[in-house]
Design a protein around this motif. Structure first.
Motif, PDB file in Angstrom:
ATOM      1  N   UNK A   1       0.825  -1.204   0.000  1.00 41.23           N
ATOM      2  CA  UNK A   1       0.000   0.000   0.000  1.00 41.23           C
ATOM      3  C   UNK A   1       0.861   1.257   0.000  1.00 41.23           C
ATOM      4  N   UNK A   2       1.852   1.287   0.885  1.00 39.96           N
ATOM      5  CA  UNK A   2       2.744   2.454   0.957  1.00 39.96           C
ATOM      6  C   UNK A   2       3.503   2.637  -0.350  1.00 39.96           C
ATOM      7  N   UNK A   3       3.999   1.531  -0.897  1.00 41.50           N
ATOM      8  CA  UNK A   3       4.780   1.607  -2.134  1.00 41.50           C
ATOM      9  C   UNK A   3       3.933   2.107  -3.301  1.00 41.50           C
ATOM     10  N   UNK A   4       2.698   1.622  -3.410  1.00 39.46           N
ATOM     11  CA  UNK A   4       1.837   2.057  -4.512  1.00 39.46           C
ATOM     12  C   UNK A   4       1.643   3.568  -4.486  1.00 39.46           C
ATOM     13  N   UNK A   5       1.402   4.106  -3.308  1.00 37.69           N
ATOM     14  CA  UNK A   5       1.177   5.552  -3.181  1.00 37.69           C
ATOM     15  C   UNK A   5       2.420   6.332  -3.608  1.00 37.69           C
ATOM     16  N   UNK A   6       3.590   5.877  -3.171  1.00 38.90           N
ATOM     17  CA  UNK A   6       4.832   6.584  -3.483  1.00 38.90           C
ATOM     18  C   UNK A   6       5.152   6.496  -4.972  1.00 38.90           C
ATOM     19  N   UNK A   7       5.077   5.298  -5.534  1.00 45.62           N
ATOM     20  CA  UNK A   7       5.411   5.118  -6.956  1.00 45.62           C
ATOM     21  C   UNK A   7       4.487   5.941  -7.841  1.00 45.62           C
TER      22      UNK A   7
ATOM     23  N   UNK B   1       6.313  10.971   0.518  1.00 44.63           N
ATOM     24  CA  UNK B   1       7.081  10.699   1.730  1.00 44.63           C
ATOM     25  C   UNK B   1       7.646   9.284   1.652  1.00 44.63           C
ATOM     26  N   UNK B   2       8.950   9.162   1.717  1.00 43.88           N
ATOM     27  CA  UNK B   2       9.599   7.861   1.641  1.00 43.88           C
ATOM     28  C   UNK B   2       9.643   7.157   2.992  1.00 43.88           C
ATOM     29  N   UNK B   3       9.106   7.788   4.008  1.00 44.38           N
ATOM     30  CA  UNK B   3       9.124   7.212   5.347  1.00 44.38           C
ATOM     31  C   UNK B   3       9.984   8.044   6.275  1.00 44.38           C
ATOM     32  N   UNK B   4       9.515   8.193   7.512  1.00 41.69           N
ATOM     33  CA  UNK B   4      10.292   8.970   8.476  1.00 41.69           C
ATOM     34  C   UNK B   4      10.294  10.455   8.213  1.00 41.69           C
TER      35      UNK B   4
END
Length: 340
Positions: free
Chosen positions: A114-120, A130-133
């Protein structure tokens, strides 16, 4: 209905490019490949050559995963290809069965997908992500109008729900009519519940196809042996579902899980290949249900039934001993009949 060709990136890469060129000339609009860095050659390098040697074909992995590449690298790779050749890529994404397990890692969680789909998706459009953190980045070189659609592969109830809620497309790796209807409904219902237009989720069914000259027992037996590997590949995902939900659960249809009772193990050295010795447990019935085999008329009949269930694309796994002839049969007889 759109049509796609799915290949492994076995060397020589020039053959993959040639088959994709042949597919485009036969009316296929998508070219897909496996993405498993240890087992096959790097697909994104080969995509560049496919795009350079075709005109309109869209390419992408079936499927990549968010564990073997960092998300910004994946997004940058897709966005670079789009900048070079126009918006001609699709990011198919999943848990990473072979790619992760061959490297000694567990497949990715749904939360990570889910996180990856949003970022890509965001980075591919030139938006900030946001790549995290709290580390937010944006590609400064993205042109207006760029986009990277993200299609998610799914079988289980939670994955189907997330696909409907978040993905641009749904990849279902089997062509069984009952299971297709069941899973497409789950995805579209989830889209509606999330306030989305279910028509915005492209439905792609992917499965092997083998065109025979007739329906003789000998011809069908040979076709089944060429496609039996697929039941073993799907069985890896089904085994994960059984481990999570149990062999007989209201969450997963028995029509999907029953056939793996005799499954004893799996060696990824034979993954996706005809003659795979680890797929002897797959019965003929499953091959017939999950794949498209027989004369051209049988393919046309099943494809029309899939389209009636809401399928927008059929992606043809072409890993068998009749690669060119099946592409040509689809181009000359099957695609024109389905899309008449």
């Amino acid at each position: 209905m759109d049509f796609g060709l799915v290949l492994q990136t076995d060397p020589p890469a020039s053959r993959v490019v040639d088959l994709m060129k042949r597919a485009e000339s036969n009316g296929f609009r998508y070219g897909w490949t496996f993405d498993s860095a240890v087992l096959w050659q790097e697909p994104f390098v080969i995509y560049s050559q496919i795009l350079a040697h075709t005109t309109t074909l869209k390419v992408g992995p079936m499927v990549t995963n968010p564990g073997t590449r960092t998300w910004e690298v994946t997004a940058s790779t897709f966005a670079t290809l789009n900048d070079m050749f126009g918006n001609r890529t699709v990011c198919g994404i999943g848990r990473g069965d072979s790619a992760m397990r061959v490297a000694g890692r567990r497949p990715n969680t749904l939360a990570r997908i889910s996180e990856a789909m949003k970022v890509i998706r965001a980075l591919g459009r030139g938006e900030e992500a946001d790549l995290g953190g709290g580390t937010a980045v944006r590609f400064p070189w993205i042109r207006p109008g760029a986009e990277v659609p993200v299609w998610m592969a799914a079988y289980g109830p939670k994955a189907l729900k997330m696909t409907g809620e978040e993905a641009d497309g749904f990849i279902l790796q089997l062509a069984d009519l009952y299971l297709t209807e069941y899973m497409v409904k789950a995805v579209k219902d989830a889209a509606v519940a999330a306030g989305r237009d279910p028509g915005d989720v492209t439905i792609c069914v992917a499965a092997p196809a083998y065109v025979t000259a007739d329906e003789s027992p000998e011809a069908l037996a040979h076709a089944r042996e060429q496609c039996r590997w697929f039941g073993g590949m799907v069985g890896n995902h089904v085994a994960d579902l059984v481990e999570k939900y149990g062999a007989h659960s209201a969450a997963v249809p028995d029509e999907l899980t029953d056939y793996i009772k005799a499954r004893e193990g799996y060696d990824y050295a034979h993954h996706g290949r005809s003659g795979n010795p680890d797929t002897r447990f797959v019965p003929d019935e499953i091959v017939d249900r999950f794949c498209l085999i027989g004369p051209a008329e049988k393919h046309i009949e099943k494809l029309n039934a899939l389209r009636a269930l809401g399928v927008d694309q059929f992606a043809l796994y072409d890993m068998h001993d009749a690669q060119e002839s099946v592409i040509d049969a689809y181009g000359t007889r099957i695609i024109p009949a389905v899309n008449a």
